[in-house]
Design a protein around this motif. Structure first.
Motif, PDB file in Angstrom:
ATOM      1  N   ASP A   1      30.545  16.325  12.855  1.00 34.81           N
ATOM      2  CA  ASP A   1      31.126  17.560  12.355  1.00 34.81           C
ATOM      3  C   ASP A   1      31.829  17.319  11.021  1.00 34.81           C
ATOM      4  O   ASP A   1      32.193  16.195  10.678  1.00 34.81           O
ATOM      5  CB  ASP A   1      32.152  18.131  13.343  1.00 34.81           C
ATOM      6  N   THR A   2      32.033  18.386  10.299  1.00 37.57           N
ATOM      7  CA  THR A   2      32.865  18.315   9.100  1.00 37.57           C
ATOM      8  C   THR A   2      34.325  18.405   9.521  1.00 37.57           C
ATOM      9  O   THR A   2      34.647  18.513  10.697  1.00 37.57           O
ATOM     10  CB  THR A   2      32.515  19.473   8.158  1.00 37.57           C
ATOM     11  N   ALA A   3      35.226  18.357   8.570  1.00 41.98           N
ATOM     12  CA  ALA A   3      36.648  18.390   8.880  1.00 41.98           C
ATOM     13  C   ALA A   3      37.014  19.691   9.588  1.00 41.98           C
ATOM     14  O   ALA A   3      36.461  20.755   9.308  1.00 41.98           O
ATOM     15  CB  ALA A   3      37.459  18.252   7.595  1.00 41.98           C
ATOM     16  N   LEU A   4      37.949  19.597  10.517  1.00 43.18           N
ATOM     17  CA  LEU A   4      38.371  20.778  11.265  1.00 43.18           C
ATOM     18  C   LEU A   4      39.137  21.744  10.357  1.00 43.18           C
ATOM     19  O   LEU A   4      39.952  21.307   9.530  1.00 43.18           O
ATOM     20  CB  LEU A   4      39.257  20.363  12.436  1.00 43.18           C
ATOM     21  N   PRO A   5      38.928  23.051  10.531  1.00 35.57           N
ATOM     22  CA  PRO A   5      39.656  24.031   9.709  1.00 35.57           C
ATOM     23  C   PRO A   5      41.027  24.377  10.289  1.00 35.57           C
ATOM     24  O   PRO A   5      41.646  25.343   9.857  1.00 35.57           O
ATOM     25  CB  PRO A   5      38.716  25.245   9.736  1.00 35.57           C
ATOM     26  N   PHE A   6      41.488  23.622  11.280  1.00 32.41           N
ATOM     27  CA  PHE A   6      42.809  23.882  11.855  1.00 32.41           C
ATOM     28  C   PHE A   6      43.453  22.561  12.250  1.00 32.41           C
ATOM     29  O   PHE A   6      42.776  21.538  12.392  1.00 32.41           O
ATOM     30  CB  PHE A   6      42.722  24.815  13.071  1.00 32.41           C
ATOM     31  N   GLN A   7      44.780  22.586  12.421  1.00 31.56           N
ATOM     32  CA  GLN A   7      45.545  21.422  12.857  1.00 31.56           C
ATOM     33  C   GLN A   7      46.292  21.771  14.130  1.00 31.56           C
ATOM     34  O   GLN A   7      46.816  22.883  14.265  1.00 31.56           O
ATOM     35  CB  GLN A   7      46.539  20.978  11.779  1.00 31.56           C
ATOM     36  N   VAL A   8      46.320  20.820  15.075  1.00 31.51           N
ATOM     37  CA  VAL A   8      46.916  21.070  16.389  1.00 31.51           C
ATOM     38  C   VAL A   8      48.008  20.049  16.664  1.00 31.51           C
ATOM     39  O   VAL A   8      47.856  18.860  16.345  1.00 31.51           O
ATOM     40  CB  VAL A   8      45.835  20.997  17.491  1.00 31.51           C
TER      41      VAL A   8
END
Length: 479
Positions: A387-394
């Motif tokens: 996958d590419t980088a996630l568009p959110f941070q958790v």
């Protein structure tokens, strides 16, 4: 000198002789595993045999015409069920482990003497030499002929000499050894596609014979039935073959730096349409062989751990298959793993600064994507593809929770320009709770997850997804 040698060999062909002796077994205790094996040639005039160790008789009996081999062993429950094998208890005192020993064998017409040197722990004395007057150390094989040293043994072997993938199937060459000829039945079964082809024919010793099968599968399972011979147990070829990069079993998840108290673990996965035996698989190092009686089913994940009890406690349910494999200790910053089938490396994974994968301790990572993941025993949609980088941070407040401490629930907060769906999933993969959270660029809002109310004891998982992107986090619920 040559005439004396021929006379000696003729005597061996007409008389029984000691073929293998194990004074110091290691896999079982001496009181069960010590044994002496005697071979009876076809020309021997049958009658009463007597066996003496250290001047004390350990066995005596009448041998019928159907007996080809005698196994005297401490525990007869360890005797293999083989045609022509007479298995009897080995009596007398324990065999010496730290000094030489003398054995004698006698009948009305023959006699044999075996003077053995000091034993090696776990290894048998096997008779060898041009005149059968020497002894070699070998792996114990009670009751089974040793075709390397014994003369006159019929032991058919099939060797795969070459194998390549042609335009419309697989082409190769194989050679028969150990017997003059053999009619064989071979079956080629596709691993990644349901297709089967058969090959039948006669092979002759030492002749390199070509074969071809119209099987276009990237990986296939080859089984070959050979005729029965003097050495049972290897009359069946059972192997996997695959084009480079197409071996069905591969790494999917690695946890080199789990939370304190949690075991390190590795996950393998079989995406194929058929089960695969793990009998010849290892992590390409000594003592990392997988349990030989285990198979990995189609679309099944298996967790490898040194401490299976601790891993079972962490997973929290009995559905996940966990196997004991002693892979040592994984380095947190940078390390590598290899997966072998026999001596061939079929998959690998690397992590560290010089690779695309850098573990974010204490989280593990998915091998395909390199991103953090904690889903032992099953695959997530994003764990099998990069996958590419996630568009959110958790963020989350902790990883271990207890129903006794209801004042400390599981809390998460998400920083995202998009709405994010949050799901609570059991260790078995069942959906327990789901909620869509609106976009929150600041990431200041905390959301409570009903783990204490809806979760199951043991491992549970949080799945965060936005479009085709997702992140999975494992959490543990204690009673």
């Amino acid at each position: 000198m040559k005439l004396l040698l021929l006379a000696a060999l003729a005597a061996w062909e007409a008389c029984p002789y000691f073929s293998e002796i194990l004074p110091d077994p290691q896999e079982v205790e001496d009181a069960r595993g010590e044994f002496a094996e005697i071979r009876l040639p076809e020309k021997f005039r049958r009658g009463t045999l007597s066996v003496v160790n250290e001047q004390k008789k350990v066995w005596s009996g009448i041998v019928s015409d159907t007996v080809k081999r005698i196994l005297l062993i401490r525990d007869t429950s360890l005797c293999p069920l083989l045609k022509g094998l007479l298995c009897r208890p080995l009596t007398g005192t324990a065999l010496p482990n730290s000094r030489e020993a003398m054995w004698t064998l006698s009948s009305p017409s023959c006699a044999d003497t075996a003077k053995l040197p000091i034993p090696k722990a776990g290894e048998s004395f096997v008779r060898s030499g041009e005149a059968f007057d020497a002894w070699e150390w070998e792996k114990p094989s009670p009751g089974i002929p040793n075709g390397i040293f014994e003369k006159g043994i019929v032991d058919c072997h099939l060797n795969i000499d070459t194998l390549i993938y042609a335009e419309n199937g697989w082409r190769g060459e194989w050679t028969l050894s150990g017997c003059d000829s053999a009619e064989i039945d071979a079956k080629f079964s596709g691993i990644t596609a349901f297709a089967e082809k058969e090959w039948r024919g006669t092979l002759f010793r030492g002749v390199r014979s070509p074969f071809f099968t119209y099987l276009t599968a990237d990986a296939f399972h080859l089984t070959v039935k050979l005729p029965e011979d003097d050495v049972p147990g290897n009359d069946f070829v059972d192997s996997l073959f695959a084009k480079p990069g197409a071996f069905p079993v591969r790494f999917t998840e690695v946890h080199p730096c789990p939370e304190e108290g949690m075991p390190e673990w590795i996950e393998i996965y079989n995406p194929a349409l058929r089960e695969v035996s793990l009998a010849q698989m290892s992590l390409c190092k000594d003592k990392t062989q997988f349990p030989s009686a285990v198979s990995i089913q189609k679309h099944e994940s298996i967790v490898l751990a040194k401490d299976t009890a601790a891993m079972r406690l962490y997973v929290g349910n009995s559905e996940v298959k966990i196997l004991p494999v002693n892979f040592g200790y994984l380095k947190n910053a940078a390390d590598s793993l290899y997966l072998c089938y026999g001596k061939e490396k079929v998959d690998s994974v690397f992590w560290g600064k010089l690779t695309q994968i850098q573990p974010k301790c204490p989280a593990g990572f998915a091998v395909a994507s390199g991103r953090s993941e904690d889903s032992p025993g099953f695959q997530t949609p994003g764990s099998l593809a990069r996958d590419t980088a996630l568009p959110f941070q958790v963020e989350w407040n902790a990883r271990v929770f207890s129903r006794k401490k209801s004042a400390n629930p599981l809390m998460v907060r998400i920083r995202s320009e998009l709405s994010v769906t949050v799901e609570l999933i059991s260790g078995k993969g069942d959906l327990l709770w789901k909620k869509e959270l609106p976009a929150e660029a600041s990431g200041n809002a905390w959301t409570e997850i009903p783990l204490l109310q809806k979760g199951f004891p043991g491992a549970n998982f949080l799945r965060f997804s936005a479009g085709s992107h997702e992140k999975r986090v494992g959490v543990v619920l204690r009673p």
